[in-house]
Design a protein around this motif. Structure first.
Motif, PDB file in Angstrom:
ATOM      1  N   THR A  22      28.449  54.832  55.514  1.00 47.53           N
ATOM      2  CA  THR A  22      28.973  56.040  56.317  1.00 47.53           C
ATOM      3  C   THR A  22      28.554  57.159  54.958  1.00 47.53           C
ATOM      4  O   THR A  22      28.507  56.657  53.812  1.00 47.53           O
ATOM      5  CB  THR A  22      30.625  56.003  56.152  1.00 47.53           C
ATOM      6  N   PRO A  23      28.682  58.417  55.347  1.00 52.22           N
ATOM      7  CA  PRO A  23      28.252  59.343  54.330  1.00 52.22           C
ATOM      8  C   PRO A  23      29.283  59.380  53.185  1.00 52.22           C
ATOM      9  O   PRO A  23      28.898  59.331  52.003  1.00 52.22           O
ATOM     10  CB  PRO A  23      28.275  60.747  55.145  1.00 52.22           C
ATOM     11  N   THR A  24      30.720  59.460  53.359  1.00 48.25           N
ATOM     12  CA  THR A  24      31.542  59.347  52.411  1.00 48.25           C
ATOM     13  C   THR A  24      32.419  57.823  52.792  1.00 48.25           C
ATOM     14  O   THR A  24      32.607  57.293  53.905  1.00 48.25           O
ATOM     15  CB  THR A  24      32.687  60.420  52.599  1.00 48.25           C
ATOM     16  N   PRO A  25      32.384  57.301  51.906  1.00 47.46           N
ATOM     17  CA  PRO A  25      33.084  55.755  51.758  1.00 47.46           C
ATOM     18  C   PRO A  25      34.418  55.776  52.342  1.00 47.46           C
ATOM     19  O   PRO A  25      35.006  56.652  51.945  1.00 47.46           O
ATOM     20  CB  PRO A  25      33.056  55.355  50.451  1.00 47.46           C
ATOM     21  N   VAL A  26      34.648  55.175  53.479  1.00 46.50           N
ATOM     22  CA  VAL A  26      36.038  54.779  53.909  1.00 46.50           C
ATOM     23  C   VAL A  26      36.470  53.561  53.427  1.00 46.50           C
ATOM     24  O   VAL A  26      35.762  52.374  53.691  1.00 46.50           O
ATOM     25  CB  VAL A  26      35.822  54.806  55.343  1.00 46.50           C
ATOM     26  N   GLU A  27      37.639  53.421  52.855  1.00 44.39           N
ATOM     27  CA  GLU A  27      38.193  52.015  52.344  1.00 44.39           C
ATOM     28  C   GLU A  27      39.576  52.078  52.948  1.00 44.39           C
ATOM     29  O   GLU A  27      40.312  52.999  53.026  1.00 44.39           O
ATOM     30  CB  GLU A  27      37.910  51.959  50.968  1.00 44.39           C
TER      31      GLU A  27
ATOM     32  N   THR B 272      35.699  53.613  64.967  1.00 40.17           N
ATOM     33  CA  THR B 272      34.440  53.646  64.393  1.00 40.17           C
ATOM     34  C   THR B 272      33.471  53.073  65.401  1.00 40.17           C
ATOM     35  O   THR B 272      33.240  51.869  65.221  1.00 40.17           O
ATOM     36  CB  THR B 272      34.425  52.928  63.003  1.00 40.17           C
TER      37      THR B 272
ATOM     38  N   ARG C 262      35.953  48.022  53.485  1.00 41.87           N
ATOM     39  CA  ARG C 262      35.047  49.227  53.319  1.00 41.87           C
ATOM     40  C   ARG C 262      34.202  49.512  54.424  1.00 41.87           C
ATOM     41  O   ARG C 262      33.386  48.654  54.880  1.00 41.87           O
ATOM     42  CB  ARG C 262      34.700  49.089  52.039  1.00 41.87           C
TER      43      ARG C 262
ATOM     44  N   HIS D 177      30.428  50.586  55.253  1.00 38.77           N
ATOM     45  CA  HIS D 177      29.252  50.700  54.478  1.00 38.77           C
ATOM     46  C   HIS D 177      28.290  51.417  55.214  1.00 38.77           C
ATOM     47  O   HIS D 177      27.907  51.040  56.420  1.00 38.77           O
ATOM     48  CB  HIS D 177      28.891  49.344  54.091  1.00 38.77           C
TER      49      HIS D 177
END
Ligand code: ATP
Ligand code: PAU
Ligand code: K
Length: 238
Positions: A19-24, A42, A15, A17
């Motif tokens: 970021t504005p929207t979580p990326v998993e 990233t 994940r 951590h």
């Protein structure tokens, strides 16, 4: 931004951590290019924090990918006390790093007694009391591993996909129902040790959780990935 990593025995979960929207994401051990792509795409990652129970080979491979981007993953090791959780294992460092992170994740979202259940390759069932003491826990083969153990050690039991039934009347149903009842039974029996504590609940996560969640007669909260939650909490303090 921090890249949190849960390196388990079957899959690696991560994940981003911060970021504005979580990326998993998740991948198998031999598909680490998926994790490499996250690192490549990233640029803002400044730390990598992980729990690795998959052994030094997997840890080393992730380390190599990180090094190519000028980073070094920080692999957590369980200690005697962290983030409000006290580890009562006789040898605190012997506890799986994923269990330790999950307990810390549980504590930070549920400040009461709870049973932390992770149903993955193995199933772990860990007792956390109202004071934040990890009292101890169970390690069982996970649902799939239980089924495979029967298939590979008997003449008459196949690796077949059965259906759950309270009264199984076929071999396939008997196997699956036996494995699910074993998991649910262990959870219910462990829960008895904290059930009288105010607000006690079972936090249940992992790929096999949905397979037996409905069998549990106790307060259950489904959680996504407590290991990653715990790693985020640990990152705050270190
Ligand atoms: N659709 C499904 N139905 C039932 N069980 C499933 C399903 N998908 C996965 N599982 C179970 O989930 C387990 C894997 O869970 P999960 O994906 O959380 O763990 P994992 O990441 O493979 O484990 P680890 O963290 O130990 O590597 C398998 O052992 C299997 O029992
Ligand atoms: C039990 C597993 C396999 C669950 O992922 C992992 O936490 C682990 O390897 N633990 C080390 C042994 C222990 O926790 O006592
Ligand atoms: K092992």
């Amino acid at each position: 931004m921090i890249l949190l990593i849960d390196a388990g025995n079957t899959r690696i979960k991560w994940r981003l951590h911060g970021t504005p929207t979580p990326v998993e994401g998740a991948c198998e051990h031999d598909q680490l290019e998926a994790l490499d792509a996250v690192l490549a795409e990233t640029p803002g990652i400044r730390r990598m924090i992980g729990a690795n129970v998959a052994g030094p080979g997997v840890g080393g491979q992730i380390g190599t990918l990180a090094a190519q981007r000028g980073m070094t993953p920080e692999w957590i090791t369980p200690d005697a006390e962290r983030c409000g959780v006290r580890n009562l294992y006789r040898q605190p460092a012997q506890l799986g790093a994923d269990r330790w992170a999950a307990l810390i994740g549980a504590r930070s979202q549920h400040p009461h007694a709870c049973l932390v259940v992770m149903a993955g390759t193995a199933t772990t069932i860990d007792l956390l009391d109202a004071a934040g003491d990890f009292l101890g826990g169970l390690i069982l083969p996970g649902v799939a591993l239980m089924q495979r153990a029967l298939a590979s050690n008997t003449a008459q039991l196949p690796l077949a996909s059965g259906q759950f039934s309270p009264t199984p009347r076929s071999t396939a149903d008997a196997i699956l129902s036996g494995c699910l009842q074993a998991q649910a039974g262990a959870v219910e029996r462990m829960f008895r040790q904290i059930e009288s504590s105010a607000g006690a609940c079972c936090l249940l996560g992992g790929g096999a959780a949905d397979a037996f969640a409905s069998l549990l007669s106790l307060p259950v909260q489904r959680v996504d990935n407590l290991v990653l939650d715990g790693l985020a909490r640990i990152a705050q303090d270190s």
